[in-house]
Design a protein around this motif. Structure first.
Motif, PDB file in Angstrom:
ATOM      1  N   THR A 117       0.908  -1.233  -0.015  1.00 43.24           N
ATOM      2  CA  THR A 117       0.082   0.053   0.093  1.00 43.24           C
ATOM      3  C   THR A 117       0.850   1.173  -0.154  1.00 43.24           C
ATOM      4  O   THR A 117       0.290   2.478  -0.486  1.00 43.24           O
ATOM      5  N   PHE A 118       1.991   1.140   0.505  1.00 43.29           N
ATOM      6  CA  PHE A 118       2.889   2.452   0.705  1.00 43.29           C
ATOM      7  C   PHE A 118       3.197   3.016  -0.875  1.00 43.29           C
ATOM      8  O   PHE A 118       3.527   4.150  -0.806  1.00 43.29           O
ATOM      9  N   ILE A 119       2.917   2.035  -1.765  1.00 44.51           N
ATOM     10  CA  ILE A 119       3.274   2.668  -3.341  1.00 44.51           C
ATOM     11  C   ILE A 119       2.187   3.984  -3.731  1.00 44.51           C
ATOM     12  O   ILE A 119       2.807   4.701  -4.467  1.00 44.51           O
ATOM     13  N   SER A 120       1.311   3.856  -2.992  1.00 45.33           N
ATOM     14  CA  SER A 120       0.308   4.948  -3.229  1.00 45.33           C
ATOM     15  C   SER A 120       0.935   6.388  -2.840  1.00 45.33           C
ATOM     16  O   SER A 120       0.251   7.004  -3.546  1.00 45.33           O
ATOM     17  N   THR A 121       1.641   6.327  -2.045  1.00 49.64           N
ATOM     18  CA  THR A 121       2.337   7.450  -1.540  1.00 49.64           C
ATOM     19  C   THR A 121       3.635   7.925  -2.418  1.00 49.64           C
ATOM     20  O   THR A 121       4.255   9.060  -2.103  1.00 49.64           O
ATOM     21  N   GLN A 122       3.999   7.150  -3.232  1.00 47.42           N
ATOM     22  CA  GLN A 122       5.245   7.229  -4.196  1.00 47.42           C
ATOM     23  C   GLN A 122       4.955   8.019  -5.168  1.00 47.42           C
ATOM     24  O   GLN A 122       4.190   7.696  -6.247  1.00 47.42           O
ATOM     25  N   ARG A 123       5.287   9.338  -5.279  1.00 44.54           N
ATOM     26  CA  ARG A 123       4.977  10.380  -6.451  1.00 44.54           C
ATOM     27  C   ARG A 123       5.982  10.288  -7.599  1.00 44.54           C
ATOM     28  O   ARG A 123       5.787  11.410  -8.715  1.00 44.54           O
ATOM     29  N   ARG A 124       6.830   9.493  -7.364  1.00 45.14           N
ATOM     30  CA  ARG A 124       7.950   9.752  -8.482  1.00 45.14           C
ATOM     31  C   ARG A 124       8.267   8.106  -9.006  1.00 45.14           C
ATOM     32  O   ARG A 124       9.024   7.999 -10.265  1.00 45.14           O
ATOM     33  N   ILE A 125       7.588   7.322  -8.760  1.00 41.55           N
ATOM     34  CA  ILE A 125       7.693   5.922  -9.109  1.00 41.55           C
ATOM     35  C   ILE A 125       7.482   5.598 -10.661  1.00 41.55           C
ATOM     36  O   ILE A 125       6.237   6.019 -11.109  1.00 41.55           O
TER      37      ILE A 125
END
Length: 604
Positions: A117-125
């Motif tokens: 779920t932490f991927i939803s907070t990644q703005r540059r991935i």
């Protein structure tokens, strides 16, 4: 050094790049053990971490990276026994990643196996690879319709859900989308060109998709690779899927329920190299408009309902190396024009209604006569070596590494791909209505790896020229009307591992030396005049029976001679005459004979 990561790394506080992939620690030639959590406590300057392709095991919490605020690249991939837990304890990382590679690990085993779920907070991935990581559950729509993700690979998991729909009508930035080998069901979105305008690679094979192929796919002008094989898609091919797209190089729609006429127009398809439409319900003939696809290298139309004659214009596809048309309703003869296809490596016309004879000009095809590399670029691209932050710029050559096809070469259907498919050569004309002798020229195709002529009406002998098939691995001539002996010179075919001449009218002794010693009686059954091992029928002694028969023939010839008859009559007459004279000249013998005669008359 010991099996764990040494403590000397702990104190490298200025370290920015840590590359421990593909290592060999100790004399055991393996890298084992867990990744100690404290190792990253002081490495606050790290931007790149790669420990891929090792044998780490145990459980590591992803929270161990949470305070490394400068991280942009994490690669834990290809550690098959390593458990990575991102949800427990749940943390919000301070970093903003560009690439996260977790493929071939065990992801979130103890928290439901969901996508982190932490991927939803990644703005540059930009790149996320979680393929073959035991994921379960659904694919969140925020992952597909992310403003930054351009490469997403979730292949080989157990994700089960409909194809995610955009909730906010966002456009996806995905250029590479691979969610194959899952359990995605339902229909594809009808507005594909609106949702995924940047797609270059689209792979949803081996799922449970239903419905038709959206016609909007034809508007994806950048689409280069599309694989929707092994689903339950139905209906006809969307009009214009090919004709209006100039970028498509690889199209695979195998193993669906598609119907209608085969693609009728290939205009503007100068780049199409691979066309795989096998195992569907396509009907009609093969349109000559395929000539406008000069880059075609592989065509697989097997197991459809196609009919008519084999087109004579295939040689105009000068780059064509693999032509698979088996399992249809083609009829008529094999066109002699096929002998002009100099790059042809695999030809499958099996299981049709093809008649006539086998062309004697097959030895004009140079790829079957001399060792030549396949005309397909099988390069692997730049996927190896040091981590590349812009891995989203994946090479188009990746399409060649994913080419696979099923071939029945050694009585077993196997999947060939990559380099093995590039090297194999063969001809399959089995299960047709071919007649006449097998041309001796076929025996000069010394670069063939498999040859299947079974289940036809072929007659005549097995050509002695077959001794020249030095690279042949599988030879099937069964279920024909072949006569004569098995050429003994064929025992020199050292590569031969599958041999079948059953159910013919062959005779004589079975060769049972060298490589032929490995074949059992199943290779020869149905030939009542064959004898010798491995069959139970013994052959006559090749020397003694011939000598006895020769003596009998000579004696019979003497008895039947006229000279012998005259000698026998003369000898009998002379013996009788002189015997009578002897009786008359001897008084005592004459009296005895008279008494014997008198007694005979009295008794009567």
């Amino acid at each position: 050094m010991d099996d764990s990561i040494s403590t000397w790394i702990y104190n490298l506080t200025s370290l920015t790049t840590l590359l421990l992939g593909d290592n060999r620690f100790n004399n055991s030639n393996t890298m084992r053990g867990t990744i100690p959590s404290p190792i990253f406590k002081n490495l606050t300057m790290l931007t790149i971490i790669s420990v891929s392709h090792n044998q780490f095991n145990g459980l590591i919490p992803f929270s161990m990276f949470a305070n490394l605020s400068k991280l942009i690249f994490i690669d834990l991939s290809d550690n098959a026994q390593l458990e990575v837990e991102t949800e427990n304890p749940h943390t919000v990382p301070t970093f903003q990643l560009q690439s996260l590679l977790l493929n071939n690990c065990i992801l979130n085993k103890h928290s439901g196996g969901g996508i982190p779920t932490f991927i939803s907070t990644q703005r540059r991935i930009e790149t996320l690879d979680a393929s073959y990581s035991f994921l379960r559950g659904t694919i969140p729509s925020w992952l597909l319709y992310n403003a930054t993700v351009s490469s997403l690979n979730l292949r080989g998991n157990s994700l089960q859900c409909p194809f995610p729909q955009s909730t906010r009508h966002n456009k996806s930035m995905l250029g590479k989308l691979d969610i194959s080998d899952n359990k995605i069901y339902g229909a594809l979105p009808s507005n594909m060109e609106t949702l995924f305008p940047s797609l270059v690679l689209f792979n949803m094979s081996h799922n449970e998709l239903k419905g038709t192929i959206p016609s909007s796919i034809k508007k994806l002008q950048m689409l280069t690779i599309m694989d929707l094989s092994v689903n339950n898609l139905s209906g006809e091919m969307p009009h214009g899927l090919i004709s209006n797209n100039t970028s498509l190089k690889y199209l695979k729609l195998s193993n669906n329920k598609l119907q209608g006429n085969i693609l009728s127009k290939f205009s503007n398809m100068t780049e199409l190299a691979v066309l795989l439409l096998d195992n569907n319900g396509f009907t009609g003939t093969i349109a000559s408009d395929m000539l406008s696809s000069p880059s075609l290298k592989i065509i697989d139309l097997r197991k459809n309902n196609l009919l008519g004659h084999i087109p004579s214009w295939f040689p105009d596809l000068t780059n064509l190396g693999i032509l698979l048309l088996g399992g249809n309703f083609f009829n008529g003869p094999i066109p002699l024009e096929l002998c002009l296809m100099q790059n042809l490596r695999i030809l499958d016309l099996s299981n049709n209604a093809i008649s006539g004879s086998i062309p004697s000009c097959l030895n004009n095809i140079s790829s079957w006569m001399t060792e030549t590399p396949n005309n397909i670029d099988w390069s692997l691209g730049s996927q190896s070596g040091l981590p590349i932050l812009n891995v989203v710029k994946f090479p188009v050559d990746e399409l060649y590494t994913r080419i696979t096809t099923n071939l029945t070469t050694k009585s077993t259907t196997l999947t060939y791909g990559g380099l093995p498919l590039a090297l194999i050569t063969g001809i399959d004309l089995s299960m047709n209505q071919l007649v006449g002798n097998i041309p001796s020229q076929v025996g000069h195709l010394k670069e063939l790896h498999f040859l299947k002529l079974s289940n036809n009406i072929l007659s005549g002998p097995i050509p002695e020229s077959f001794q020249n098939l030095k690279n042949i691995e599988s030879l099937d001539l069964s279920h024909n009307k072949l006569v004569g002996t098995i050429p003994p010179q064929m025992i020199e075919l050292y590569s031969l591992s599958t041999f079948n001449v059953s159910f013919n009218s062959l005779s004589g002794m079975v060769p049972y030396e060298k490589q032929f010693h490995t074949f059992d009686e199943r290779s020869y059954m149905g030939n009542p005049d064959l004898c010798g091992p491995p069959l139970q029928r013994n052959c006559y002694n090749p020397s003694q029976p011939d000598q006895d028969m020769k003596g009998e023939e000579e004696g019979s010839a003497i008895l039947d001679s006229p000279i012998f008859f005259y000698l026998w009559v003369t000898s009998s007459y002379a013996l009788g005459f002189w015997g009578f004279i002897a009786l008359l000249t001897n008084k005592s013998r004459r009296r005895k004979i008279f008494r014997i005669v008198d007694c005979c008359f009295i008794c009567m």
